[in-house]
Write a protein that holds these residues in place. Structure first.
Motif, mmCIF file in Angstrom:
data_model
loop_
_atom_site.group_PDB
_atom_site.id
_atom_site.type_symbol
_atom_site.label_atom_id
_atom_site.label_comp_id
_atom_site.label_asym_id
_atom_site.label_seq_id
_atom_site.Cartn_x
_atom_site.Cartn_y
_atom_site.Cartn_z
ATOM 1 N N ILE A 136 124.493 73.152 44.527
ATOM 2 C CA ILE A 136 124.099 73.269 43.119
ATOM 3 C C ILE A 136 122.820 74.070 42.915
ATOM 4 O O ILE A 136 122.410 74.282 41.772
ATOM 5 C CB ILE A 136 123.913 71.874 42.492
ATOM 6 N N TYR A 137 122.212 74.556 43.978
ATOM 7 C CA TYR A 137 120.888 75.172 43.845
ATOM 8 C C TYR A 137 120.987 76.694 43.829
ATOM 9 O O TYR A 137 121.920 77.281 44.379
ATOM 10 C CB TYR A 137 119.987 74.714 44.992
ATOM 11 N N ASP A 138 120.003 77.330 43.201
ATOM 12 C CA ASP A 138 119.965 78.788 43.155
ATOM 13 C C ASP A 138 119.433 79.382 44.457
ATOM 14 O O ASP A 138 119.665 80.547 44.748
ATOM 15 C CB ASP A 138 119.094 79.256 41.991
ATOM 16 N N ASP A 139 118.705 78.576 45.233
ATOM 17 C CA ASP A 139 118.195 79.014 46.520
ATOM 18 C C ASP A 139 117.736 77.780 47.289
ATOM 19 O O ASP A 139 117.279 76.808 46.682
ATOM 20 C CB ASP A 139 117.026 79.993 46.349
ATOM 21 N N LEU A 140 117.852 77.831 48.607
ATOM 22 C CA LEU A 140 117.325 76.787 49.481
ATOM 23 C C LEU A 140 116.696 77.446 50.699
ATOM 24 O O LEU A 140 117.234 78.407 51.245
ATOM 25 C CB LEU A 140 118.419 75.822 49.953
ATOM 26 N N SER A 141 115.560 76.904 51.134
ATOM 27 C CA SER A 141 114.960 77.333 52.382
ATOM 28 C C SER A 141 115.575 76.539 53.524
ATOM 29 O O SER A 141 116.431 75.666 53.311
ATOM 30 C CB SER A 141 113.449 77.098 52.346
ATOM 31 N N SER A 142 115.131 76.811 54.740
ATOM 32 C CA SER A 142 115.421 75.899 55.846
ATOM 33 C C SER A 142 114.593 74.630 55.666
ATOM 34 O O SER A 142 113.723 74.561 54.781
ATOM 35 C CB SER A 142 115.088 76.575 57.178
ATOM 36 N N VAL A 143 114.836 73.628 56.496
ATOM 37 C CA VAL A 143 114.085 72.380 56.384
ATOM 38 C C VAL A 143 112.735 72.520 57.091
ATOM 39 O O VAL A 143 112.644 73.100 58.172
ATOM 40 C CB VAL A 143 114.886 71.199 56.968
ATOM 41 N N PHE A 144 111.684 72.015 56.460
ATOM 42 C CA PHE A 144 110.346 71.961 57.036
ATOM 43 C C PHE A 144 109.730 70.620 56.666
ATOM 44 O O PHE A 144 109.746 70.231 55.488
ATOM 45 C CB PHE A 144 109.456 73.092 56.502
ATOM 46 N N ASP A 145 109.194 69.931 57.645
ATOM 47 C CA ASP A 145 108.579 68.620 57.395
ATOM 48 C C ASP A 145 109.532 67.697 56.635
ATOM 49 O O ASP A 145 109.116 66.929 55.767
ATOM 50 C CB ASP A 145 107.271 68.775 56.613
ATOM 51 N N ASP A 146 110.832 67.796 56.945
ATOM 52 C CA ASP A 146 111.878 66.941 56.373
ATOM 53 C C ASP A 146 112.150 67.195 54.892
ATOM 54 O O ASP A 146 112.912 66.453 54.264
ATOM 55 C CB ASP A 146 111.554 65.452 56.577
ATOM 56 N N TRP A 147 111.553 68.234 54.321
ATOM 57 C CA TRP A 147 111.837 68.620 52.939
ATOM 58 C C TRP A 147 112.409 70.035 52.926
ATOM 59 O O TRP A 147 112.137 70.846 53.821
ATOM 60 C CB TRP A 147 110.571 68.584 52.091
ATOM 61 N N ILE A 148 113.193 70.325 51.883
ATOM 62 C CA ILE A 148 113.765 71.644 51.688
ATOM 63 C C ILE A 148 113.274 72.203 50.363
ATOM 64 O O ILE A 148 113.375 71.535 49.321
ATOM 65 C CB ILE A 148 115.310 71.581 51.692
ATOM 66 N N ARG A 149 112.737 73.406 50.408
ATOM 67 C CA ARG A 149 112.319 74.073 49.172
ATOM 68 C C ARG A 149 113.557 74.548 48.420
ATOM 69 O O ARG A 149 114.425 75.218 48.982
ATOM 70 C CB ARG A 149 111.401 75.246 49.503
ATOM 71 N N ALA A 150 113.636 74.208 47.127
ATOM 72 C CA ALA A 150 114.823 74.510 46.334
ATOM 73 C C ALA A 150 114.422 75.240 45.051
ATOM 74 O O ALA A 150 113.290 75.107 44.571
ATOM 75 C CB ALA A 150 115.560 73.215 45.988
ATOM 76 N N LYS A 151 115.370 75.991 44.514
ATOM 77 C CA LYS A 151 115.135 76.729 43.276
ATOM 78 C C LYS A 151 116.228 76.431 42.268
ATOM 79 O O LYS A 151 117.421 76.454 42.599
ATOM 80 C CB LYS A 151 115.094 78.239 43.552
ATOM 81 N N LYS A 152 115.811 76.137 41.037
ATOM 82 C CA LYS A 152 116.748 75.929 39.927
ATOM 83 C C LYS A 152 116.106 76.458 38.657
ATOM 84 O O LYS A 152 114.926 76.203 38.412
ATOM 85 C CB LYS A 152 117.092 74.442 39.755
ATOM 86 N N ASN A 153 116.894 77.203 37.903
ATOM 87 C CA ASN A 153 116.433 77.716 36.611
ATOM 88 C C ASN A 153 115.117 78.485 36.727
ATOM 89 O O ASN A 153 114.227 78.377 35.866
ATOM 90 C CB ASN A 153 116.294 76.573 35.597
ATOM 91 N N GLY A 154 114.984 79.246 37.805
ATOM 92 C CA GLY A 154 113.837 80.116 37.957
ATOM 93 C C GLY A 154 112.586 79.469 38.495
ATOM 94 O O GLY A 154 111.559 80.141 38.653
ATOM 95 N N LYS A 155 112.618 78.173 38.789
ATOM 96 C CA LYS A 155 111.453 77.462 39.288
ATOM 97 C C LYS A 155 111.770 76.789 40.618
ATOM 98 O O LYS A 155 112.929 76.443 40.904
ATOM 99 C CB LYS A 155 110.991 76.397 38.284
ATOM 100 N N TYR A 156 110.719 76.576 41.414
ATOM 101 C CA TYR A 156 110.863 75.955 42.723
ATOM 102 C C TYR A 156 110.373 74.512 42.718
ATOM 103 O O TYR A 156 109.407 74.173 42.030
ATOM 104 C CB TYR A 156 110.069 76.738 43.774
ATOM 105 N N GLY A 157 111.049 73.702 43.505
ATOM 106 C CA GLY A 157 110.641 72.338 43.783
ATOM 107 C C GLY A 157 111.097 71.973 45.182
ATOM 108 O O GLY A 157 111.394 72.858 45.987
ATOM 109 N N PHE A 158 111.183 70.673 45.464
ATOM 110 C CA PHE A 158 111.576 70.236 46.800
ATOM 111 C C PHE A 158 112.565 69.083 46.713
ATOM 112 O O PHE A 158 112.480 68.220 45.823
ATOM 113 C CB PHE A 158 110.350 69.795 47.605
ATOM 114 N N ILE A 159 113.525 69.092 47.664
ATOM 115 C CA ILE A 159 114.466 67.986 47.812
ATOM 116 C C ILE A 159 114.323 67.431 49.225
ATOM 117 O O ILE A 159 113.847 68.121 50.130
ATOM 118 C CB ILE A 159 115.919 68.432 47.557
#
Length: 373
Positions: free
Chosen positions: A65-88
């Motif tokens: 469902i995400y517009d972008d995902l990074s690899s996992v770092f420190d057990d979190w994944i950087r995610a992008k939705k609607n032009g903004k970044y957060g973490f899952i």
């Protein structure tokens, strides 16, 4: 719902697998888990169009469902939705809201981020609670490595620790990360090596310029647009005869002469002749190389594990490499077998038991951490 099962995918992709120069591993497994899966195409949904279902229920899959995902770092994944970044997290739960215009991956407990939309806006370090480290912003920030992070103020560089304390003064004109105990620095007319205690090892020379990073006891230097290699005591290993030299990895370093690439050993001897159009560093005993626009994989003797026939091959990470063929990506093992077929539009390297992928521009992740050898 419309179900596209893995067995059907295999039939659909049969012509690809027959034509491919790589065999498909029967009953593929990784760390004891079966990698057989099916892709489910979901109809009548707004944001979620596909889902992966593995036969082995120990393998967990996040929503695609995400517009972008990074690899996992420190057990979190950087995610992008609607032009903004957060973490899952690895339970597919949002753990930091989608409010960043620019943010890096977490490393050693902190992520670098930009405070606003403009590229000139100040930057800082955020922890997993969302707090700003040291209540301090900088002109530029660099990720933490070995407990230290580089920062820039007014075009001067130094290091802070994980408490936000300046431990190496912000006075350098140039500084690299401290790797293998040392980093490269430049300060006014001085240059040399710098350790995590701020101790300097000066390099006195009016013609040679240090560049790159300190790796595996070696330093790259430059003279009249050509590059060579020194040891940690600034003793010449290789004269400046090369157009470019990388950093040593697994005892070998890539170099460029003219438009061709090869590899040197730590004695400065050419062990793989410069015949490639591009190449990556050695990782887990292999390096990805290209001739023309086709990629292959070589071992430290220059022998092919895979001849250059593919449009892309990554380095190996945790025993798997990303390979692209006919516009789709999958994973191969070190026996040059497909263990995950090339069905993804985008695919990041396997890291810490997790990989992230995209199907039709939407990203999801697969978590294999519950698998056992």
């Amino acid at each position: 719902m419309k179900f596209i099962q893995f067995s059907i995918l295999t039939i659909v992709s049969l012509s690809f697998l027959v034509c491919s120069s790589l065999p498909k591993k029967e009953n593929p497994t990784y760390n004891g888990c079966s990698l057989k899966f099916k892709v489910i195409e979901l109809e009548y949904t707004k944001d979620r169009k596909h889902h992966l279902v593995f036969e082995d229920n120990r393998i967990k899959v996040g929503g695609v469902i995400y517009d972008d995902l990074s690899s996992v770092f420190d057990d979190w994944i950087r995610a992008k939705k609607n032009g903004k970044y957060g973490f899952i997290d690895l339970k597919d739960k949002v753990v930091m809201d989608f409010e960043f215009s620019l943010v890096g991956d977490f490393n050693e407990g902190y992520a670098v981020f930009r405070a606003g939309e403009d590229r000139k806006d100040p930057r800082g370090f955020v922890d997993k609670k969302g707090d700003l480290l040291g209540n301090q912003y900088y002109d530029m920030t660099y990720l933490f490595q070995n407990g230290l992070a580089g920062v820039e103020i007014n075009k001067k560089y130094g290091f802070i620790d994980r408490n936000g304390k300046v431990v190496i003064p912000i006075k350098y004109d140039f500084i690299t990360g401290i790797i293998d105990g040392w980093g490269i620095f430049k300060r006014e007319e001085h240059q040399g090596l710098l350790n995590s205690k701020g101790q300097e090892k000066m390099f006195i020379h009016d013609k040679y310029e240090l560049r790159g990073y300190y790796y595996e006891g070696t330093i790259v230097y430059k003279y009249l647009k050509k590059e060579g290699i020194m040891d940690s005591n600034f003793k010449e290993i290789t004269p400046p005869n090369f157009d470019y030299i990388g950093n040593f990895h697994e005892g070998l370093v890539r170099f460029k002469i003219g438009n061709k690439w090869g590899f040197l050993d730590k004695n400065g001897k050419i062990v793989i002749e410069p015949k490639f159009d591009s190449e990556y560093d050695f990782s887990e005993g292999y390096a990805s190389v290209s001739i023309g626009e086709k990629y292959g994989i070589i071992n430290p003797k220059g022998e092919y594990l895979i001849e250059p026939k593919f449009s892309y091959i990554s380095s190996f990470h945790e025993g798997l490499a990303v390979v692209e063929e006919d516009g789709k990506k999958g994973f191969i093992n070190k026996n040059a077998e497909w263990v995950v077929p090339p069905v993804f539009d985008k695919l990041n390297s396997y890291k810490d038991g997790v990989f992230t992928f995209a199907i039709e521009e939407k990203w999801g992740f697969v978590n294999l951490r519950n698998c056992k050898n």
